[in-house]
Design an enzyme around this catalytic site. Structure first.
Site, PDB file in Angstrom:
ATOM      1  N   ARG A 180      70.399 136.368   7.295  1.00  0.00           N
ATOM      2  CA  ARG A 180      69.836 135.025   7.491  1.00  0.00           C
ATOM      3  C   ARG A 180      69.689 134.686   8.971  1.00  0.00           C
ATOM      4  O   ARG A 180      68.729 134.011   9.370  1.00  0.00           O
ATOM      5  CB  ARG A 180      70.713 133.991   6.787  1.00  0.00           C
ATOM      6  CG  ARG A 180      70.683 134.136   5.281  1.00  0.00           C
ATOM      7  CD  ARG A 180      71.847 133.434   4.600  1.00  0.00           C
ATOM      8  NE  ARG A 180      71.908 133.814   3.197  1.00  0.00           N
ATOM      9  CZ  ARG A 180      71.445 133.057   2.185  1.00  0.00           C
ATOM     10  NH1 ARG A 180      70.924 131.877   2.436  1.00  0.00           N
ATOM     11  NH2 ARG A 180      71.520 133.499   0.949  1.00  0.00           N
ATOM     12  N   ASP A 199      69.109 134.383  -3.208  1.00  0.00           N
ATOM     13  CA  ASP A 199      70.385 135.029  -2.875  1.00  0.00           C
ATOM     14  C   ASP A 199      70.652 136.213  -3.814  1.00  0.00           C
ATOM     15  O   ASP A 199      70.782 136.025  -5.040  1.00  0.00           O
ATOM     16  CB  ASP A 199      71.520 133.998  -2.992  1.00  0.00           C
ATOM     17  CG  ASP A 199      72.757 134.399  -2.218  1.00  0.00           C
ATOM     18  OD1 ASP A 199      72.757 135.493  -1.620  1.00  0.00           O
ATOM     19  OD2 ASP A 199      73.716 133.604  -2.194  1.00  0.00           O
ATOM     20  N   ASP A 200      70.735 137.415  -3.255  1.00  0.00           N
ATOM     21  CA  ASP A 200      71.090 138.642  -3.983  1.00  0.00           C
ATOM     22  C   ASP A 200      70.057 139.028  -5.063  1.00  0.00           C
ATOM     23  O   ASP A 200      70.417 139.686  -6.049  1.00  0.00           O
ATOM     24  CB  ASP A 200      72.468 138.508  -4.653  1.00  0.00           C
ATOM     25  CG  ASP A 200      73.605 138.533  -3.645  1.00  0.00           C
ATOM     26  OD1 ASP A 200      73.322 138.575  -2.432  1.00  0.00           O
ATOM     27  OD2 ASP A 200      74.777 138.501  -4.073  1.00  0.00           O
ATOM     28  N   SER A 243      78.621 130.684   0.231  1.00  0.00           N
ATOM     29  CA  SER A 243      78.435 131.119  -1.158  1.00  0.00           C
ATOM     30  C   SER A 243      79.397 130.383  -2.085  1.00  0.00           C
ATOM     31  O   SER A 243      80.575 130.171  -1.756  1.00  0.00           O
ATOM     32  CB  SER A 243      78.675 132.628  -1.285  1.00  0.00           C
ATOM     33  OG  SER A 243      77.738 133.345  -0.513  1.00  0.00           O
ATOM     34  N   ASP A 267      67.530 137.722   0.471  1.00  0.00           N
ATOM     35  CA  ASP A 267      68.261 137.986   1.713  1.00  0.00           C
ATOM     36  C   ASP A 267      68.763 139.417   1.781  1.00  0.00           C
ATOM     37  O   ASP A 267      68.968 139.967   2.866  1.00  0.00           O
ATOM     38  CB  ASP A 267      69.411 136.991   1.879  1.00  0.00           C
ATOM     39  CG  ASP A 267      70.438 137.071   0.755  1.00  0.00           C
ATOM     40  OD1 ASP A 267      70.121 137.660  -0.293  1.00  0.00           O
ATOM     41  OD2 ASP A 267      71.550 136.521   0.924  1.00  0.00           O
ATOM     42  N   ASN A 268      68.986 140.029   0.620  1.00  0.00           N
ATOM     43  CA  ASN A 268      69.429 141.425   0.546  1.00  0.00           C
ATOM     44  C   ASN A 268      69.315 141.885  -0.900  1.00  0.00           C
ATOM     45  O   ASN A 268      68.808 141.140  -1.760  1.00  0.00           O
ATOM     46  CB  ASN A 268      70.872 141.589   1.062  1.00  0.00           C
ATOM     47  CG  ASN A 268      71.835 140.548   0.539  1.00  0.00           C
ATOM     48  OD1 ASN A 268      72.299 139.680   1.295  1.00  0.00           O
ATOM     49  ND2 ASN A 268      72.119 140.593  -0.759  1.00  0.00           N
ATOM     50  N   HIS A 294      75.186 129.200   5.180  1.00  0.00           N
ATOM     51  CA  HIS A 294      75.976 130.408   5.423  1.00  0.00           C
ATOM     52  C   HIS A 294      75.854 130.960   6.848  1.00  0.00           C
ATOM     53  O   HIS A 294      75.889 132.172   7.066  1.00  0.00           O
ATOM     54  CB  HIS A 294      75.635 131.502   4.406  1.00  0.00           C
ATOM     55  CG  HIS A 294      76.847 132.329   4.056  1.00  0.00           C
ATOM     56  ND1 HIS A 294      76.837 133.318   3.109  1.00  0.00           N
ATOM     57  CD2 HIS A 294      78.127 132.289   4.540  1.00  0.00           C
ATOM     58  CE1 HIS A 294      78.037 133.853   2.998  1.00  0.00           C
ATOM     59  NE2 HIS A 294      78.845 133.243   3.861  1.00  0.00           N
ATOM     60  N   CYS A 338      74.715 138.618   3.500  1.00  0.00           N
ATOM     61  CA  CYS A 338      74.103 137.296   3.693  1.00  0.00           C
ATOM     62  C   CYS A 338      73.941 136.824   5.129  1.00  0.00           C
ATOM     63  O   CYS A 338      72.821 136.650   5.626  1.00  0.00           O
ATOM     64  CB  CYS A 338      74.911 136.249   2.921  1.00  0.00           C
ATOM     65  SG  CYS A 338      74.876 136.461   1.134  1.00  0.00           S
ATOM     66  N   HIS A 347      72.988 134.530  -6.960  1.00  0.00           N
ATOM     67  CA  HIS A 347      74.299 135.049  -6.561  1.00  0.00           C
ATOM     68  C   HIS A 347      75.316 134.802  -7.675  1.00  0.00           C
ATOM     69  O   HIS A 347      75.245 133.803  -8.388  1.00  0.00           O
ATOM     70  CB  HIS A 347      74.736 134.357  -5.267  1.00  0.00           C
ATOM     71  CG  HIS A 347      75.885 134.997  -4.565  1.00  0.00           C
ATOM     72  ND1 HIS A 347      77.188 134.945  -5.054  1.00  0.00           N
ATOM     73  CD2 HIS A 347      75.952 135.685  -3.397  1.00  0.00           C
ATOM     74  CE1 HIS A 347      77.989 135.579  -4.229  1.00  0.00           C
ATOM     75  NE2 HIS A 347      77.265 136.041  -3.205  1.00  0.00           N
ATOM     76  N   LYS A 378      73.389 145.738  -2.593  1.00  0.00           N
ATOM     77  CA  LYS A 378      74.029 144.907  -1.572  1.00  0.00           C
ATOM     78  C   LYS A 378      75.229 145.617  -0.943  1.00  0.00           C
ATOM     79  O   LYS A 378      76.019 146.285  -1.611  1.00  0.00           O
ATOM     80  CB  LYS A 378      74.478 143.596  -2.214  1.00  0.00           C
ATOM     81  CG  LYS A 378      75.170 142.630  -1.267  1.00  0.00           C
ATOM     82  CD  LYS A 378      75.552 141.359  -2.012  1.00  0.00           C
ATOM     83  CE  LYS A 378      76.226 140.368  -1.071  1.00  0.00           C
ATOM     84  NZ  LYS A 378      76.561 139.087  -1.752  1.00  0.00           N
ATOM     85  N   LYS A 383      71.730 126.986   0.448  1.00  0.00           N
ATOM     86  CA  LYS A 383      72.844 127.719   1.064  1.00  0.00           C
ATOM     87  C   LYS A 383      72.549 128.025   2.537  1.00  0.00           C
ATOM     88  O   LYS A 383      71.595 128.718   2.859  1.00  0.00           O
ATOM     89  CB  LYS A 383      73.073 129.007   0.279  1.00  0.00           C
ATOM     90  CG  LYS A 383      74.131 129.928   0.851  1.00  0.00           C
ATOM     91  CD  LYS A 383      74.239 131.188   0.023  1.00  0.00           C
ATOM     92  CE  LYS A 383      75.161 132.204   0.665  1.00  0.00           C
ATOM     93  NZ  LYS A 383      75.269 133.449  -0.121  1.00  0.00           N
TER      94      LYS A 383
END
Length: 426
Positions: free
Chosen positions: A189, A145-146, A266, A395-396, A241, A185, A343, A416, A239
């Site tokens: 995903r 994540d991130d 998140s 994811d990003n 989401h 996110c 994250h 992001k 996660k």
């Protein structure tokens, strides 16, 4: 042979006569008194001499004919002896052939008995080899994540320490220009799991919130749903989401996953009760007005608020149990691990708290690296590493607004929430 000697003798006598001067009168006397038949190429023969010569020629021809007949009889006899063996010899040869055939048949039967005795084991090995050749690969999808393009030490960050992830990269195919479909996110995903642009599924343009009543439509087909039709066991730890719904209708168990353990959104969307052991504060802002973050075990909330300091280890242990059960059941597996790391606000267990020179972000990154290590070690222990495809990505891009606590995009612009490369190139 007799014919050849006679011809040589006549030729020798002829040369002897030719080489001597002979009178016709004396030749008559010798021809009349001699019993030897000769042919001489001389023009001075009289009628009586010619008669004698003709008689001699006739005798020679008769002798030749008799010799030829004798030779033909001899040849026929030899041919008959070779091509047509006697009856008793044929019987002996047949007896020998029958004996040899019987011996060969006995040896073949003995070999068949040995083959049959070992047949089950041999067949089992052949089936094993064939099944190994046709075996479906296991799949593990690790989604961070991130995580920014420049956050890993293998991508040049000077203070990050991610030895396991770096080693995984060195042994793998690294895609340095991989683009996700969205810089945030939920849309990213949705595209990853369905293979469709987020605008087609409706998961766009923003993310699902704790109070969202919708989620990714059930009509969308995920990787998990496709693999289940091929006999795969499926699980997600981490996660989600992509929505919850009023009665859990948007949870992973409704989208092809057999098991689920994790937080549905998140962890910054909940009040921050503690990110490090000893109730140390979270070094960022959280959404204090919302309810605390729940930990779902399939469709049941097993803990609320979730303890972030022990969450990663519990997720990893559940994933390892899933791997062991899958291998034990001899089924291929799909393990989806969308980590809560890195994250904001970053968190970690006591094992990694305060250990990194990169601060809280580095501690979180170190715990992520250890999680990857445990999964790979479990694959090694189960002897299925070579049968497993591992995907590792983000994811990003990083949350640049939070500066050092938001990650690093390296040489790329922005992060992001933007469509610059720093936001979608991972």
């Amino acid at each position: 042979m007799t014919k050849s000697i006679l011809y040589c003798f006549l030729i020798a006598c002829s040369f002897a006569l030719i080489c001597q001067p002979v009178h016709v009168s004396s030749l008559k006397e010798k021809t009349a008194s001699s019993s030897v038949d000769i042919i001489v190429a001389t023009a001075g023969f009289d009628t009586e001499a010619r008669g004698k010569v003709s008689k001699s020629e006739t005798n020679i021809k008769e002798d030749d004919t008799e010799i030829d007949n004798a030779n033909d009889r001899a040849d026929a006899s030899e041919t008959e002896d070779i091509s047509e063996p006697r009856d008793h010899e044929c019987n002996e040869m047949c007896d020998v052939a029958k004996t040899q055939a019987t011996r060969i048949n006995d040896e073949a039967n003995a070999a068949d008995e040995k083959t049959e005795a070992a047949g089950n084991n041999l067949a089992s090995r052949r089936v094993t080899v064939k099944s190994a050749a046709n075996k479906q690969p296991n799949v593990i999808l690790m989604l961070v994540d991130d995580l920014g393009y420049g956050d890993l030490s293998s991508f040049g960050h000077p203070t990050s320490r991610t030895p396991v992830i770096d080693q995984l990269a060195s042994r793998s195919k690294v895609f340095t220009q991989f683009y996700v479909t969205s810089p945030v996110c939920s849309p990213s995903r949705a595209s990853l799991l369905t293979g469709r642009y987020q605008v087609r599924s409706g998961v766009y343009p923003s993310v699902f919130l704790p109070d969202s009543i919708y989620g990714m439509p059930a009509s969308e087909t995920t990787i998990a749903e496709m693999l289940k039709t091929k006999g795969y066991r499926t699980m997600i730890t981490g996660k989600w989401h992509l929505g919850v719904g009023d009665s859990g209708e948007y949870l992973p168990t409704q989208q092809g996953f057999d098991d689920y353990l994790g937080v549905p959104y998140s962890h910054d969307m909940c009040p921050c009760y503690g990110c490090f052991p000893g109730n140390l504060p979270c070094y960022d802002t959280c959404w204090a007005s919302n309810v605390s973050c729940p930990l779902f075990n399939n469709t049941v909330i097993s803990e609320q608020p979730v303890d972030l300091t022990t969450l990663t280890e519990r997720l990893v242990q559940r994933a390892k149990l899933f791997l062991r059960e899958s291998v034990s059941s001899e089924q291929p597996f799909f393990l989806y691990m969308p980590f809560m790391h890195v994250h904001h606000p970053q968190y970690s267990s006591s094992e990694f708290e305060g250990k990194s020179i990169r601060g809280t972000f580095g501690d979180s990154l170190a715990e992520l690296d250890d999680s990857v290590h445990q999964i790979i070690k479990q694959l090694d222990d189960l002897a299925v590493t070579n049968d497993t495809i591992i995907f590792f990505l983000s994811d990003n891009g990083p949350s640049m607004l939070r500066q050092e606590r938001g990650g690093c995009s390296g040489p790329l612009r922005c992060g992001k929430g933007t469509t610059w490369e720093g936001g979608v190139r991972v």
